[in-house]
Design a protein around this motif. Structure first.
Motif, PDB file in Angstrom:
ATOM      1  N   TYR A 172      19.543  75.311 -44.481  1.00 54.48           N
ATOM      2  CA  TYR A 172      20.260  75.545 -43.228  1.00 54.48           C
ATOM      3  C   TYR A 172      19.899  74.492 -42.176  1.00 54.48           C
ATOM      4  O   TYR A 172      20.720  73.645 -41.828  1.00 54.48           O
ATOM      5  CB  TYR A 172      19.994  76.944 -42.675  1.00 54.48           C
ATOM      6  N   PHE A 173      18.675  74.515 -41.681  1.00 55.17           N
ATOM      7  CA  PHE A 173      18.307  73.620 -40.578  1.00 55.17           C
ATOM      8  C   PHE A 173      18.410  72.143 -40.964  1.00 55.17           C
ATOM      9  O   PHE A 173      19.055  71.347 -40.269  1.00 55.17           O
ATOM     10  CB  PHE A 173      16.881  73.925 -40.095  1.00 55.17           C
ATOM     11  N   ILE A 174      17.763  71.768 -42.074  1.00 56.56           N
ATOM     12  CA  ILE A 174      17.735  70.359 -42.477  1.00 56.56           C
ATOM     13  C   ILE A 174      19.115  69.884 -42.919  1.00 56.56           C
ATOM     14  O   ILE A 174      19.589  68.815 -42.513  1.00 56.56           O
ATOM     15  CB  ILE A 174      16.707  70.136 -43.603  1.00 56.56           C
ATOM     16  N   ALA A 175      19.778  70.669 -43.755  1.00 53.10           N
ATOM     17  CA  ALA A 175      21.101  70.271 -44.265  1.00 53.10           C
ATOM     18  C   ALA A 175      22.108  70.129 -43.126  1.00 53.10           C
ATOM     19  O   ALA A 175      22.901  69.173 -43.101  1.00 53.10           O
ATOM     20  CB  ALA A 175      21.594  71.301 -45.286  1.00 53.10           C
ATOM     21  N   THR A 211      12.213  74.290 -31.218  1.00 54.79           N
ATOM     22  CA  THR A 211      11.067  75.009 -31.793  1.00 54.79           C
ATOM     23  C   THR A 211      10.641  74.402 -33.120  1.00 54.79           C
ATOM     24  O   THR A 211       9.446  74.287 -33.408  1.00 54.79           O
ATOM     25  CB  THR A 211      11.413  76.498 -32.005  1.00 54.79           C
ATOM     26  N   LEU A 212      11.605  73.982 -33.916  1.00 54.70           N
ATOM     27  CA  LEU A 212      11.303  73.408 -35.226  1.00 54.70           C
ATOM     28  C   LEU A 212      10.656  72.040 -35.088  1.00 54.70           C
ATOM     29  O   LEU A 212       9.691  71.721 -35.794  1.00 54.70           O
ATOM     30  CB  LEU A 212      12.587  73.310 -36.060  1.00 54.70           C
ATOM     31  N   THR A 213      11.146  71.225 -34.182  1.00 56.50           N
ATOM     32  CA  THR A 213      10.574  69.880 -34.007  1.00 56.50           C
ATOM     33  C   THR A 213       9.187  69.938 -33.370  1.00 56.50           C
ATOM     34  O   THR A 213       8.359  69.053 -33.601  1.00 56.50           O
ATOM     35  CB  THR A 213      11.494  68.999 -33.138  1.00 56.50           C
ATOM     36  N   LEU A 247      12.818  81.996 -33.614  1.00 56.64           N
ATOM     37  CA  LEU A 247      12.916  81.214 -32.373  1.00 56.64           C
ATOM     38  C   LEU A 247      13.801  79.990 -32.568  1.00 56.64           C
ATOM     39  O   LEU A 247      14.564  79.613 -31.667  1.00 56.64           O
ATOM     40  CB  LEU A 247      11.521  80.793 -31.897  1.00 56.64           C
ATOM     41  N   SER A 248      13.708  79.378 -33.732  1.00 61.14           N
ATOM     42  CA  SER A 248      14.562  78.213 -34.030  1.00 61.14           C
ATOM     43  C   SER A 248      16.028  78.615 -34.091  1.00 61.14           C
ATOM     44  O   SER A 248      16.913  77.890 -33.612  1.00 61.14           O
ATOM     45  CB  SER A 248      14.138  77.570 -35.358  1.00 61.14           C
ATOM     46  N   LEU A 249      16.294  79.783 -34.658  1.00 59.30           N
ATOM     47  CA  LEU A 249      17.672  80.293 -34.704  1.00 59.30           C
ATOM     48  C   LEU A 249      18.160  80.649 -33.301  1.00 59.30           C
ATOM     49  O   LEU A 249      19.322  80.408 -32.961  1.00 59.30           O
ATOM     50  CB  LEU A 249      17.750  81.508 -35.621  1.00 59.30           C
ATOM     51  N   THR A 252      19.256  77.574 -31.612  1.00 59.34           N
ATOM     52  CA  THR A 252      20.574  77.158 -32.093  1.00 59.34           C
ATOM     53  C   THR A 252      21.681  77.972 -31.442  1.00 59.34           C
ATOM     54  O   THR A 252      22.714  77.428 -31.027  1.00 59.34           O
ATOM     55  CB  THR A 252      20.649  77.303 -33.629  1.00 59.34           C
ATOM     56  N   ILE A 253      21.471  79.289 -31.354  1.00 66.79           N
ATOM     57  CA  ILE A 253      22.461  80.160 -30.720  1.00 66.79           C
ATOM     58  C   ILE A 253      22.662  79.780 -29.264  1.00 66.79           C
ATOM     59  O   ILE A 253      23.796  79.715 -28.765  1.00 66.79           O
ATOM     60  CB  ILE A 253      22.026  81.641 -30.849  1.00 66.79           C
ATOM     61  N   GLU A 254      21.551  79.508 -28.565  1.00 73.29           N
ATOM     62  CA  GLU A 254      21.633  79.141 -27.156  1.00 73.29           C
ATOM     63  C   GLU A 254      22.328  77.790 -26.975  1.00 73.29           C
ATOM     64  O   GLU A 254      23.132  77.606 -26.057  1.00 73.29           O
ATOM     65  CB  GLU A 254      20.232  79.092 -26.548  1.00 73.29           C
TER      66      GLU A 254
END
Length: 279
Positions: A172-175, A211-213, A247-249, A252-254
């Motif tokens: 999901y995130f990387i792709a 959050t992921l970075t 938190l990463s999701l 993305t939503i925000e």
């Protein structure tokens, strides 16, 4: 604090998670075993967030009083240990505030100075569904991995839970970030494919959630868990890793919400400008 601990043990923790009585006060142990407060969670019967409230029978109230009296006369030492050494079963019932026919049952076993949740219906997994159901639309096919990660955790399969968390990061995130970055004019696909994972995050950071970075160790911790850690260690660390994914999701939503708002405002200002200039 005690109420939160009792609530979390019901909602968050899987079956057979041991809680050491020696690491808590007498009042904390009693609060867990005779909890009649509120359980804030998702009701799988209503299919909505709800609050369950506990009720003790007359027999349970008397049992609680008897235990409190026994403990008050034994502030520590052998007598206290003996009270929590022999096997004892404690059953609790909680009733949904939306519909009292919707009942949450929890069963604890006390033995060898530990409290173990040995039974629960609905399960902690079902009670958490409302917490992650909101990510279904944004995750698409990867929602199955989130679902399975939490399901395996609630079944005490830590390594399997880690494997599905890693799939969310990869698929999901990387792709998603890679697909978007490939469209950038200065993108270097050869350098990206040659880079190690942490360096790949640098390549993709403009399209990855903040959050992921900011937590690049997330992926390496999950991978280490899959290949090197024991089940119990994975279970111990799962909640923190899951929260990082959540938190990463949320990031993305925000970001999607802000993007839609900006587009809408730009369109509306353009419409107003055209209308004013026609006069």
């Amino acid at each position: 604090m005690e109420a939160n601990k009792a609530n979390d043990l019901i909602v968050q923790e899987p079956l057979y998670k041991k809680v050491e009585i020696s690491k808590m006060t007498h009042s904390e142990a009693i609060e867990i075993l005779f909890y009649k407060g509120y359980v804030d969670c998702f009701c799988p019967y209503c299919e909505k967030p709800s609050v369950f409230s506990g009720k003790l029978t007359i027999e349970q109230e008397q049992r609680k009083i008897n235990l409190q009296i026994s403990l008050s006369g034994s502030p520590g030492g052998n007598r206290t240990r003996k009270l929590f050494e022999k096997p004892e079963i404690y059953q609790l019932e909680f009733f949904c505030s939306r519909n009292e026919n919707h009942i949450l049952n929890v069963v604890y076993k006390v033995e060898n100075e530990t409290i173990v949740k040995i039974g629960q219906s609905p399960s902690s997994f079902e009670l958490q569904r409302g917490e992650f159901k909101k990510y279904k639309t944004i995750l698409g096919n990867s929602y199955n991995d989130l679902y399975n990660a939490i399901m395996f955790y609630s079944s005490r399969s830590g390594v399997a839970a880690f494997a599905h968390l890693r799939r969310i990061i990869e698929n999901y995130f990387i792709a998603k970030a890679y697909k978007e970055c490939k469209e950038l004019p200065d993108w270097n696909d050869i350098k990206y494919k040659e880079a190690k994972f942490v360096k790949k995050l640098d390549f993709l950071k403009v399209k990855l959630p903040e959050t992921l970075t900011q937590n690049p160790r997330l992926y390496s911790i999950i991978s280490k868990g899959i290949h090197e850690l024991e089940e119990e260690e994975c279970l111990l660390y799962f909640e923190a890793l899951k929260e990082c994914i959540f938190l990463s999701l949320d990031d993305t939503i925000e970001e999607n919400r802000r993007g839609k708002s900006k587009k809408k405002i730009k369109s509306e200002l353009s419409r107003i400008d055209n209308k004013i200039n026609k006069k």
